[in-house]
Design a protein around this motif. Sequence first.
Motif, PDB file in Angstrom:
ATOM      1  N   GLY A 129       1.282   1.295   4.327  1.00 40.34           N
ATOM      2  CA  GLY A 129       0.538   2.377   4.951  1.00 40.34           C
ATOM      3  C   GLY A 129      -0.230   3.194   3.939  1.00 40.34           C
ATOM      4  O   GLY A 129       0.067   3.164   2.749  1.00 40.34           O
ATOM      5  N   GLY A 130      -1.224   3.909   4.435  1.00 39.33           N
ATOM      6  CA  GLY A 130      -2.008   4.790   3.579  1.00 39.33           C
ATOM      7  C   GLY A 130      -1.326   6.131   3.438  1.00 39.33           C
ATOM      8  O   GLY A 130      -0.759   6.662   4.386  1.00 39.33           O
ATOM      9  N   LYS A 131      -1.385   6.701   2.248  1.00 37.03           N
ATOM     10  CA  LYS A 131      -0.754   7.989   1.978  1.00 37.03           C
ATOM     11  C   LYS A 131      -1.773   9.078   1.656  1.00 37.03           C
ATOM     12  O   LYS A 131      -1.393  10.173   1.273  1.00 37.03           O
ATOM     13  CB  LYS A 131       0.245   7.861   0.816  1.00 37.03           C
ATOM     14  N   GLY A 132      -3.048   8.788   1.770  1.00 34.93           N
ATOM     15  CA  GLY A 132      -4.080   9.781   1.488  1.00 34.93           C
ATOM     16  C   GLY A 132      -4.570   9.700   0.061  1.00 34.93           C
ATOM     17  O   GLY A 132      -3.889   9.177  -0.815  1.00 34.93           O
ATOM     18  N   VAL A 152     -14.676  -0.848   1.736  1.00 34.20           N
ATOM     19  CA  VAL A 152     -13.754  -1.805   2.337  1.00 34.20           C
ATOM     20  C   VAL A 152     -12.508  -1.038   2.763  1.00 34.20           C
ATOM     21  O   VAL A 152     -12.023  -0.188   2.025  1.00 34.20           O
ATOM     22  CB  VAL A 152     -13.364  -2.910   1.326  1.00 34.20           C
ATOM     23  N   TRP A 153     -12.009  -1.346   3.970  1.00 33.93           N
ATOM     24  CA  TRP A 153     -10.814  -0.679   4.469  1.00 33.93           C
ATOM     25  C   TRP A 153      -9.675  -1.671   4.534  1.00 33.93           C
ATOM     26  O   TRP A 153      -9.859  -2.851   4.817  1.00 33.93           O
ATOM     27  CB  TRP A 153     -11.059  -0.112   5.868  1.00 33.93           C
ATOM     28  N   ILE A 154      -8.459  -1.139   4.296  1.00 31.32           N
ATOM     29  CA  ILE A 154      -7.262  -1.956   4.451  1.00 31.32           C
ATOM     30  C   ILE A 154      -6.325  -1.220   5.402  1.00 31.32           C
ATOM     31  O   ILE A 154      -6.408  -0.001   5.544  1.00 31.32           O
ATOM     32  CB  ILE A 154      -6.570  -2.256   3.105  1.00 31.32           C
ATOM     33  N   LYS A 155      -5.459  -1.976   6.039  1.00 37.47           N
ATOM     34  CA  LYS A 155      -4.547  -1.379   7.001  1.00 37.47           C
ATOM     35  C   LYS A 155      -3.143  -1.906   6.783  1.00 37.47           C
ATOM     36  O   LYS A 155      -2.922  -2.791   5.963  1.00 37.47           O
ATOM     37  CB  LYS A 155      -5.013  -1.655   8.427  1.00 37.47           C
ATOM     38  N   ARG A 156      -2.180  -1.342   7.513  1.00 37.65           N
ATOM     39  CA  ARG A 156      -0.790  -1.791   7.412  1.00 37.65           C
ATOM     40  C   ARG A 156      -0.702  -3.284   7.686  1.00 37.65           C
ATOM     41  O   ARG A 156      -1.322  -3.798   8.613  1.00 37.65           O
ATOM     42  CB  ARG A 156       0.073  -1.065   8.435  1.00 37.65           C
ATOM     43  N   GLY A 157       0.079  -3.971   6.856  1.00 38.34           N
ATOM     44  CA  GLY A 157       0.282  -5.396   7.053  1.00 38.34           C
ATOM     45  C   GLY A 157      -0.671  -6.266   6.249  1.00 38.34           C
ATOM     46  O   GLY A 157      -0.456  -7.470   6.156  1.00 38.34           O
ATOM     47  N   ASP A 158      -1.736  -5.695   5.688  1.00 33.80           N
ATOM     48  CA  ASP A 158      -2.655  -6.472   4.854  1.00 33.80           C
ATOM     49  C   ASP A 158      -1.989  -6.794   3.519  1.00 33.80           C
ATOM     50  O   ASP A 158      -1.067  -6.097   3.083  1.00 33.80           O
ATOM     51  CB  ASP A 158      -3.953  -5.702   4.597  1.00 33.80           C
ATOM     52  N   PHE A 159      -2.483  -7.835   2.874  1.00 32.09           N
ATOM     53  CA  PHE A 159      -1.980  -8.218   1.562  1.00 32.09           C
ATOM     54  C   PHE A 159      -3.048  -7.942   0.515  1.00 32.09           C
ATOM     55  O   PHE A 159      -4.243  -8.149   0.763  1.00 32.09           O
ATOM     56  CB  PHE A 159      -1.598  -9.703   1.546  1.00 32.09           C
ATOM     57  N   VAL A 160      -2.612  -7.455  -0.643  1.00 32.99           N
ATOM     58  CA  VAL A 160      -3.518  -7.159  -1.741  1.00 32.99           C
ATOM     59  C   VAL A 160      -2.923  -7.686  -3.037  1.00 32.99           C
ATOM     60  O   VAL A 160      -1.718  -7.935  -3.133  1.00 32.99           O
ATOM     61  CB  VAL A 160      -3.807  -5.644  -1.872  1.00 32.99           C
ATOM     62  N   LEU A 161      -3.784  -7.846  -4.010  1.00 35.80           N
ATOM     63  CA  LEU A 161      -3.383  -8.245  -5.354  1.00 35.80           C
ATOM     64  C   LEU A 161      -3.432  -6.991  -6.218  1.00 35.80           C
ATOM     65  O   LEU A 161      -4.449  -6.289  -6.228  1.00 35.80           O
ATOM     66  CB  LEU A 161      -4.351  -9.308  -5.876  1.00 35.80           C
ATOM     67  N   ASN A 210      -6.771   7.858  -1.286  1.00 36.18           N
ATOM     68  CA  ASN A 210      -6.909   6.463  -1.721  1.00 36.18           C
ATOM     69  C   ASN A 210      -5.634   5.916  -2.360  1.00 36.18           C
ATOM     70  O   ASN A 210      -5.686   5.083  -3.255  1.00 36.18           O
ATOM     71  CB  ASN A 210      -8.106   6.306  -2.654  1.00 36.18           C
ATOM     72  N   LEU A 211      -4.496   6.399  -1.894  1.00 40.80           N
ATOM     73  CA  LEU A 211      -3.201   5.880  -2.311  1.00 40.80           C
ATOM     74  C   LEU A 211      -2.579   5.138  -1.137  1.00 40.80           C
ATOM     75  O   LEU A 211      -2.689   5.572   0.010  1.00 40.80           O
ATOM     76  CB  LEU A 211      -2.267   7.008  -2.758  1.00 40.80           C
ATOM     77  N   HIS A 212      -1.930   4.029  -1.435  1.00 42.29           N
ATOM     78  CA  HIS A 212      -1.303   3.212  -0.399  1.00 42.29           C
ATOM     79  C   HIS A 212       0.114   2.871  -0.819  1.00 42.29           C
ATOM     80  O   HIS A 212       0.364   2.548  -1.983  1.00 42.29           O
ATOM     81  CB  HIS A 212      -2.102   1.925  -0.183  1.00 42.29           C
ATOM     82  N   GLU A 213       1.026   2.919   0.144  1.00 42.29           N
ATOM     83  CA  GLU A 213       2.398   2.510  -0.125  1.00 42.29           C
ATOM     84  C   GLU A 213       2.482   1.007   0.095  1.00 42.29           C
ATOM     85  O   GLU A 213       1.972   0.478   1.089  1.00 42.29           O
ATOM     86  CB  GLU A 213       3.372   3.220   0.806  1.00 42.29           C
ATOM     87  N   ILE A 214       3.125   0.312  -0.846  1.00 41.72           N
ATOM     88  CA  ILE A 214       3.212  -1.141  -0.780  1.00 41.72           C
ATOM     89  C   ILE A 214       4.661  -1.577  -0.909  1.00 41.72           C
ATOM     90  O   ILE A 214       5.527  -0.796  -1.307  1.00 41.72           O
ATOM     91  CB  ILE A 214       2.358  -1.823  -1.879  1.00 41.72           C
ATOM     92  N   GLU A 215       4.891  -2.837  -0.545  1.00 39.45           N
ATOM     93  CA  GLU A 215       6.200  -3.453  -0.731  1.00 39.45           C
ATOM     94  C   GLU A 215       5.996  -4.772  -1.459  1.00 39.45           C
ATOM     95  O   GLU A 215       5.173  -5.591  -1.055  1.00 39.45           O
ATOM     96  CB  GLU A 215       6.879  -3.699   0.611  1.00 39.45           C
ATOM     97  N   THR A 216       6.732  -4.955  -2.541  1.00 40.81           N
ATOM     98  CA  THR A 216       6.637  -6.194  -3.307  1.00 40.81           C
ATOM     99  C   THR A 216       7.494  -7.266  -2.645  1.00 40.81           C
ATOM    100  O   THR A 216       8.256  -6.979  -1.724  1.00 40.81           O
ATOM    101  CB  THR A 216       7.113  -5.984  -4.764  1.00 40.81           C
TER     102      THR A 216
END
Length: 163
Positions: free
Chosen positions: A32-35, A61-70, A37-43
Motif C-alpha cells: 500500500g501507499g503511505k504518502g 506511472v501509478w502503482i497499486k496494492r498487489g503490484d510487483f516492483v524491483l 511517494n512512499l510505499h509499504e512492501i513485503e519481501t
Amino acid sequence: MSKATKRKHVTKEVLDDYVLPEDNQKIVKILGGKGNNLHEIETSEGEKYLVSMPTKFRKNVWIKRGDFVLIQPIEEGEKVKAEIVAILYAEQIKYIQSQGKWPKEFVPLASTEVCADISSDDDDSSSGSDDLFVNTNRPQCVYESTDSSENEVSDSGANKDDD
C-alpha cells in the motif's frame, strides 16, 4: 524536456524494458501507499518496510496494492530502506519467471494474476498502455437510467393531489 516528452519516455521504459534482478536487487510486492511517494512492501521472506518512488516515476506511472516492483537497497535509510528501480507488469513478470529469477514465494499469486491479466486483455480490445493512467483511487460510478413510465406515474399522482 517537456512534461509530455518525459511521460512518453518514462512510460516506454516501464512497458518495454525487461530487466532481471541483479545481486543486490529484490522483487517485492506492494502492500500500500503511505504518502509522499512512499510505499509499504513485503519481501519474499515476509519482511515489511518502506520504499521510495524515484522522481522519474512520480506523476507519470501509478502503482497499486498487489503490484510487483524491483527495488534496490539504500544505505542511508532507517525507515525507508530501498528505492524502486522498475515496476513489473504482466509481460515482465512472465519474462522473469521464464528466466527462473522469480521468487518461489510469489509464484502461485503471480501466476494467477498474470492469467487474469491475460484473459482480461483477450476480452479487451484496448491497449495495455491505457491501464497506466487510470486512477484506481476513484470509484467507478455506473448510472442507471430510470424508465420514463415511472416518472409519468409519479408526476400524474402529484397532479391529482394539487386539484
